[in-house]
Motif scaffolding. Structure first.
Motif, PDB file in Angstrom:
ATOM      1  N   TYR A 232      46.892 -35.542  31.247  1.00  0.00           N
ATOM      2  CA  TYR A 232      46.094 -34.446  30.503  1.00  0.00           C
ATOM      3  C   TYR A 232      45.826 -34.932  29.026  1.00  0.00           C
ATOM      4  O   TYR A 232      44.642 -35.058  28.739  1.00  0.00           O
ATOM      5  CB  TYR A 232      46.821 -33.240  30.717  1.00  0.00           C
ATOM      6  N   GLU A 233      46.636 -35.177  28.494  1.00  0.00           N
ATOM      7  CA  GLU A 233      46.673 -35.635  26.817  1.00  0.00           C
ATOM      8  C   GLU A 233      45.835 -36.886  26.811  1.00  0.00           C
ATOM      9  O   GLU A 233      44.957 -36.831  25.948  1.00  0.00           O
ATOM     10  CB  GLU A 233      48.081 -35.677  26.330  1.00  0.00           C
ATOM     11  N   VAL A 234      46.070 -37.683  27.685  1.00  0.00           N
ATOM     12  CA  VAL A 234      45.214 -39.096  27.583  1.00  0.00           C
ATOM     13  C   VAL A 234      43.781 -38.709  27.807  1.00  0.00           C
ATOM     14  O   VAL A 234      42.771 -39.235  27.077  1.00  0.00           O
ATOM     15  CB  VAL A 234      45.757 -40.152  28.662  1.00  0.00           C
ATOM     16  N   VAL A 235      43.208 -37.821  28.758  1.00  0.00           N
ATOM     17  CA  VAL A 235      41.912 -37.708  29.148  1.00  0.00           C
ATOM     18  C   VAL A 235      41.449 -36.751  28.142  1.00  0.00           C
ATOM     19  O   VAL A 235      40.178 -37.176  27.892  1.00  0.00           O
ATOM     20  CB  VAL A 235      41.789 -36.989  30.555  1.00  0.00           C
ATOM     21  N   ASP A 236      41.966 -35.910  27.588  1.00  0.00           N
ATOM     22  CA  ASP A 236      41.637 -35.068  26.454  1.00  0.00           C
ATOM     23  C   ASP A 236      41.200 -35.822  25.316  1.00  0.00           C
ATOM     24  O   ASP A 236      40.129 -35.494  24.674  1.00  0.00           O
ATOM     25  CB  ASP A 236      42.405 -33.866  26.322  1.00  0.00           C
ATOM     26  N   ASP A 237      42.258 -36.599  24.875  1.00  0.00           N
ATOM     27  CA  ASP A 237      42.110 -37.535  23.729  1.00  0.00           C
ATOM     28  C   ASP A 237      40.797 -38.559  23.912  1.00  0.00           C
ATOM     29  O   ASP A 237      39.821 -38.756  23.115  1.00  0.00           O
ATOM     30  CB  ASP A 237      43.122 -38.450  23.612  1.00  0.00           C
ATOM     31  N   LEU A 238      40.713 -39.257  24.984  1.00  0.00           N
ATOM     32  CA  LEU A 238      39.684 -40.136  25.246  1.00  0.00           C
ATOM     33  C   LEU A 238      38.095 -39.482  25.428  1.00  0.00           C
ATOM     34  O   LEU A 238      37.331 -40.038  24.726  1.00  0.00           O
ATOM     35  CB  LEU A 238      39.854 -40.998  26.528  1.00  0.00           C
ATOM     36  N   LEU A 239      38.224 -38.471  25.999  1.00  0.00           N
ATOM     37  CA  LEU A 239      36.893 -37.647  26.078  1.00  0.00           C
ATOM     38  C   LEU A 239      36.455 -37.353  24.714  1.00  0.00           C
ATOM     39  O   LEU A 239      35.362 -37.027  24.601  1.00  0.00           O
ATOM     40  CB  LEU A 239      36.936 -36.533  27.052  1.00  0.00           C
ATOM     41  N   GLU A 240      37.442 -36.726  24.184  1.00  0.00           N
ATOM     42  CA  GLU A 240      37.162 -36.182  22.888  1.00  0.00           C
ATOM     43  C   GLU A 240      36.859 -37.154  21.952  1.00  0.00           C
ATOM     44  O   GLU A 240      35.497 -37.206  21.415  1.00  0.00           O
ATOM     45  CB  GLU A 240      38.230 -35.262  22.058  1.00  0.00           C
ATOM     46  N   GLN A 241      37.367 -38.427  21.834  1.00  0.00           N
ATOM     47  CA  GLN A 241      36.904 -39.341  21.003  1.00  0.00           C
ATOM     48  C   GLN A 241      35.461 -39.881  21.592  1.00  0.00           C
ATOM     49  O   GLN A 241      34.507 -40.475  20.716  1.00  0.00           O
ATOM     50  CB  GLN A 241      37.730 -40.502  21.287  1.00  0.00           C
ATOM     51  N   ALA A 242      35.158 -39.885  22.832  1.00  0.00           N
ATOM     52  CA  ALA A 242      33.660 -40.186  22.964  1.00  0.00           C
ATOM     53  C   ALA A 242      32.588 -39.020  22.860  1.00  0.00           C
ATOM     54  O   ALA A 242      31.469 -39.268  23.585  1.00  0.00           O
ATOM     55  CB  ALA A 242      33.758 -40.824  24.710  1.00  0.00           C
ATOM     56  N   GLY A 243      32.970 -37.945  22.342  1.00  0.00           N
ATOM     57  CA  GLY A 243      32.109 -37.044  22.152  1.00  0.00           C
ATOM     58  C   GLY A 243      31.963 -35.677  23.191  1.00  0.00           C
ATOM     59  O   GLY A 243      31.016 -35.013  23.245  1.00  0.00           O
ATOM     60  N   TYR A 244      32.906 -35.617  24.269  1.00  0.00           N
ATOM     61  CA  TYR A 244      32.712 -34.699  25.241  1.00  0.00           C
ATOM     62  C   TYR A 244      33.723 -33.639  24.604  1.00  0.00           C
ATOM     63  O   TYR A 244      34.712 -33.791  24.084  1.00  0.00           O
ATOM     64  CB  TYR A 244      33.347 -35.266  26.416  1.00  0.00           C
ATOM     65  N   GLY A 245      33.206 -32.226  24.893  1.00  0.00           N
ATOM     66  CA  GLY A 245      34.000 -31.236  24.523  1.00  0.00           C
ATOM     67  C   GLY A 245      34.515 -30.464  25.474  1.00  0.00           C
ATOM     68  O   GLY A 245      33.687 -30.110  26.643  1.00  0.00           O
ATOM     69  N   TRP A 246      35.844 -30.058  25.428  1.00  0.00           N
ATOM     70  CA  TRP A 246      36.354 -29.418  26.525  1.00  0.00           C
ATOM     71  C   TRP A 246      35.624 -27.809  26.602  1.00  0.00           C
ATOM     72  O   TRP A 246      35.484 -27.320  25.296  1.00  0.00           O
ATOM     73  CB  TRP A 246      37.933 -29.273  26.670  1.00  0.00           C
ATOM     74  N   TYR A 247      35.490 -27.343  27.731  1.00  0.00           N
ATOM     75  CA  TYR A 247      35.081 -25.791  27.772  1.00  0.00           C
ATOM     76  C   TYR A 247      35.682 -25.085  28.554  1.00  0.00           C
ATOM     77  O   TYR A 247      35.767 -23.822  28.675  1.00  0.00           O
ATOM     78  CB  TYR A 247      33.412 -25.776  28.044  1.00  0.00           C
ATOM     79  N   GLU A 248      36.529 -25.671  29.510  1.00  0.00           N
ATOM     80  CA  GLU A 248      37.463 -25.138  30.510  1.00  0.00           C
ATOM     81  C   GLU A 248      38.673 -25.957  30.558  1.00  0.00           C
ATOM     82  O   GLU A 248      38.434 -27.204  30.501  1.00  0.00           O
ATOM     83  CB  GLU A 248      36.652 -24.791  31.772  1.00  0.00           C
ATOM     84  N   ILE A 249      39.772 -25.289  30.718  1.00  0.00           N
ATOM     85  CA  ILE A 249      40.994 -26.542  31.079  1.00  0.00           C
ATOM     86  C   ILE A 249      40.948 -27.761  31.727  1.00  0.00           C
ATOM     87  O   ILE A 249      41.319 -28.675  31.166  1.00  0.00           O
ATOM     88  CB  ILE A 249      41.979 -25.504  31.593  1.00  0.00           C
ATOM     89  N   SER A 250      40.166 -27.782  32.573  1.00  0.00           N
ATOM     90  CA  SER A 250      39.792 -28.846  33.379  1.00  0.00           C
ATOM     91  C   SER A 250      38.473 -29.659  33.495  1.00  0.00           C
ATOM     92  O   SER A 250      38.077 -30.359  34.216  1.00  0.00           O
ATOM     93  CB  SER A 250      40.228 -28.831  34.865  1.00  0.00           C
ATOM     94  N   ASN A 251      37.583 -29.291  32.628  1.00  0.00           N
ATOM     95  CA  ASN A 251      36.139 -29.561  32.268  1.00  0.00           C
ATOM     96  C   ASN A 251      35.664 -29.768  30.999  1.00  0.00           C
ATOM     97  O   ASN A 251      36.140 -29.055  30.116  1.00  0.00           O
ATOM     98  CB  ASN A 251      35.394 -28.518  32.909  1.00  0.00           C
ATOM     99  N   TRP A 252      34.986 -31.000  30.968  1.00  0.00           N
ATOM    100  CA  TRP A 252      34.557 -31.566  29.650  1.00  0.00           C
ATOM    101  C   TRP A 252      33.055 -31.538  29.723  1.00  0.00           C
ATOM    102  O   TRP A 252      32.527 -32.158  30.866  1.00  0.00           O
ATOM    103  CB  TRP A 252      35.199 -32.702  29.138  1.00  0.00           C
ATOM    104  N   ALA A 253      32.045 -31.232  28.640  1.00  0.00           N
ATOM    105  CA  ALA A 253      30.576 -31.532  28.822  1.00  0.00           C
ATOM    106  C   ALA A 253      30.262 -32.404  27.553  1.00  0.00           C
ATOM    107  O   ALA A 253      30.851 -32.031  26.456  1.00  0.00           O
ATOM    108  CB  ALA A 253      29.843 -30.320  29.012  1.00  0.00           C
ATOM    109  N   ARG A 254      29.260 -33.083  27.738  1.00  0.00           N
ATOM    110  CA  ARG A 254      28.817 -33.821  26.408  1.00  0.00           C
ATOM    111  C   ARG A 254      27.838 -32.760  25.580  1.00  0.00           C
ATOM    112  O   ARG A 254      27.892 -32.942  24.312  1.00  0.00           O
ATOM    113  CB  ARG A 254      27.565 -34.924  26.811  1.00  0.00           C
TER     114      ARG A 254
END
Length: 383
Positions: A232-254
Motif C-alpha cells: 500500500y505504501e508503495v502504490v501510494d508513493d508512486l501514484l503521488e509522485q505521478a500526480g495522482y491524489g488519494w480521495y478514498e483509502i483504495s482510490n486515486w484520481a488525477r
C-alpha cells in the motif's frame, strides 16, 4: 426527498466466462447457471425491475430525481452485447432521466471488449470504463485465475481513450507469491498508461472460494498483513509522485473531477437503487437487497413482483455508525460529533493516525498510517 438530492443506479450483471479463484461476488458462469436463467434475456429482465422500482419510488414519495450516476458492475458486464448494455442504460434514462453531467461507468475485463464496443458504449451515453487489470505480472494473474494477457491492457486503454471514455484501472495487491518487485512492476505499468483513475485493493481470501481451499490445503500461503501494508505504501508513493491524489483509502484520481462519483455516493450514504440479482439498495435510511440467484430473480419479475429478499430500516445509531465507518475513508475527513468521540482525537493524533490540523477543528482526517489502520480509528470513534 428533495429533487436535488443525489440518486444513483447500480446495475449488476452476474455473468462471467471464468470464475476467478479469489472471487466471492454473486456471479455465475454458464455451467453454474444451468437452465432457467437466460443471459440473452437479461436486459429485458433488468428493464422489468426498473419499471417496478419506479412504481415503488412513486409509492414512497421518492420519485422526481434525475439519476446522477450509473454503474454497471458484476461479474463482467461487457460479456453482454453492447446493444444490451445500451438498452439497460436507455431503460434508466427513459424511466428516471439522466442528469446532463451524469457519470456512467461500466466494468470490463481487458479481453471482453474491442474498439467497436467501446465506441458504441460512448455513443450510448457511457462516460467511464473500469478495467480489471489486477496485475501486469503473468504468474500473479495465473494465481488469481485471470485469463487476460497483460499485453492486452495497453491496447484496450488506448481504444477507450480513442472512444472518448475516461479510464480507470483496478489493481489487487498481496496475491500469494507476489513480490514487492512484482507489485512495483504492476504499478509502473499502470502509470505508463496514464489512466484517469486507479483503484488498488488488498486481496482478501474469503471462505468458500477456490483460493481459500488452496490455502487451507497448503498449496498457497495465506495473506501477509505486513506485506500488504508495504505494498500500500508503495502504490501510494508512486501514484503521488505521478500526480495522482488519494480521495478514498483504495482510490486515486488525477484530479477531483476524475474521482468515481458513484462510489463516493456510497461512502456518503446517498440514495441508490440496485438492479439485478443480489443487488443492494439504500433509500432514505432503509436498506434492501434482492434475491441472489438469477433464476429466482427472473421468476419474481415475471410474476410482476419486485425481487427484494429482505429490507432493513436503519436505526439512528446504525446511521451514525455507518457515517463514521464510510465517511472516515474519504480524504475530506469526518466531522466528529459528541464529546466522547472528540476526546479520542488528541491521542490518535499523537499516534500518527489523524492529521493534527484537521483534528484541532474537530475533523478526523486519516494520515497514511491511519489509512492502514482505519478499522482501529473507526472502532475508537464509535465506541
Amino acid at each position: 426527498m428533495p429533487p436535488s438530492s443525489p440518486f444513483g443506479v447500480y446495475l449488476h450483471v452476474p455473468f462471467c466466462s471464468v470464475r476467478c479463484g479469489y472471487c466471492d461476488f454473486n456471479t455465475y458462469t454458464a455451467t453454474e447457471l444451468g437452465g432457467g436463467a437466460s443471459q440473452a434475456a437479461y436486459a429485458r429482465t433488468a428493464a422489468q425491475e426498473i419499471a417496478l422500482a419506479d412504481v415503488e419510488l412513486r409509492r414512497r414519495g421518492l420519485a422526481g430525481r434525475e439519476v446522477s450516476t450509473v454503474f454497471f458492475g458484476g461479474g463482467t458486464p461487457t460479456l453482454l452485447p453492447t446493444a444490451d448494455l445500451a438498452s439497460m442504460l436507455a431503460s434508466v434514462r427513459d424511466t428516471w432521466g439522466l442528469a446532463s453531467d451524469a457519470e456512467v461507468t461500466t466494468e470490463a475485463n481487458p479481453d471482453s471488449v474491442g474498439l467497436e464496443d467501446l465506441v458504441a458504449l460512448r455513443e450510448a451515453g457511457f462516460t467511464r470504463v473500469s478495467f480489471g487489470m489486477q496485475s501486469a505480472v503473468p504468474h500473479v494473474l495465473a494465481t488469481l485465475d485471470r485469463t487476460h494477457d497483460p499485453e492486452r491492457v495497453p491496447q484496450v486503454v488506448a481504444w477507450a481513450k480513442r472512444a472518448g471514455l475516461a479510464v480507470s484501472l483496478d489493481l489487487i495487491y498481496g496475491t500469494p507469491g507476489e513480490s514487492v518487485q512484482d507489485w512495483r512492476a504492476s504499478v509502473a505499468a499502470v502509470l505508463a498508461l496514464e489512466p484517469d483513475h486507479v483503484s488498488a485493493y488488498a486481496l482478501t481470501i474469503e471462505p468458500g472460494t477456490k483460493m481459500h481451499a488452496r490455502v487451507r490445503r497448503g498449496e498457497l500461503p495465506g495473506v501477509d498483513g505486513d506485506d500488504q501494508a508495504t505494498k500500500y505504501e508503495v502504490v501510494d508513493d508512486l501514484l503521488e509522485q505521478a500526480g495522482y491524489g488519494w480521495y478514498e483509502i483504495s482510490n486515486w484520481a488525477r484530479s477531483p473531477e476524475q474521482r468515481c462519483r458513484h462510489n463516493v455516493a456510497y461512502w456518503r450514504s446517498h440514495d441508490w437503487w440496485g438492479i439485478g440479482p443480489g443487488a443492494h439498495s439504500h433509500l432514505a435510511g432503509t436498506r434492501f437487497w434482492n434475491v441472489k440467484h438469477p433464476r429466482a430473480y427472473a421468476q419474481r419479475l415475471e410474476d410482476g413482483e419486485l425481487p427484494i429478499q429482505e429490507t432493513e430500516a436503519l436505526t439512528a445509531e446504525q446511521v451514525a455508525d455507518e457515517q463514521v465507518l464510510l465517511g472516515i475513508r474519504l480524504v475530506e475527513g469526518l466531522p466528529v460529533e459528541g464529546r466522547a468521540a472528540r476526546a479520542q482525537l488528541p491521542a490518535m493524533v499523537q499516534e500518527g493516525l489523524l492529521e493534527p490540523g484537521a483534528a484541532a477543528a474537530g475533523i478526523a482526517r486519516l494520515t497514511r498510517s491511519g489509512r492502514l489502520l482505519a478499522d482501529t480509528v473507526v472502532g475508537r470513534l464509535v465506541a
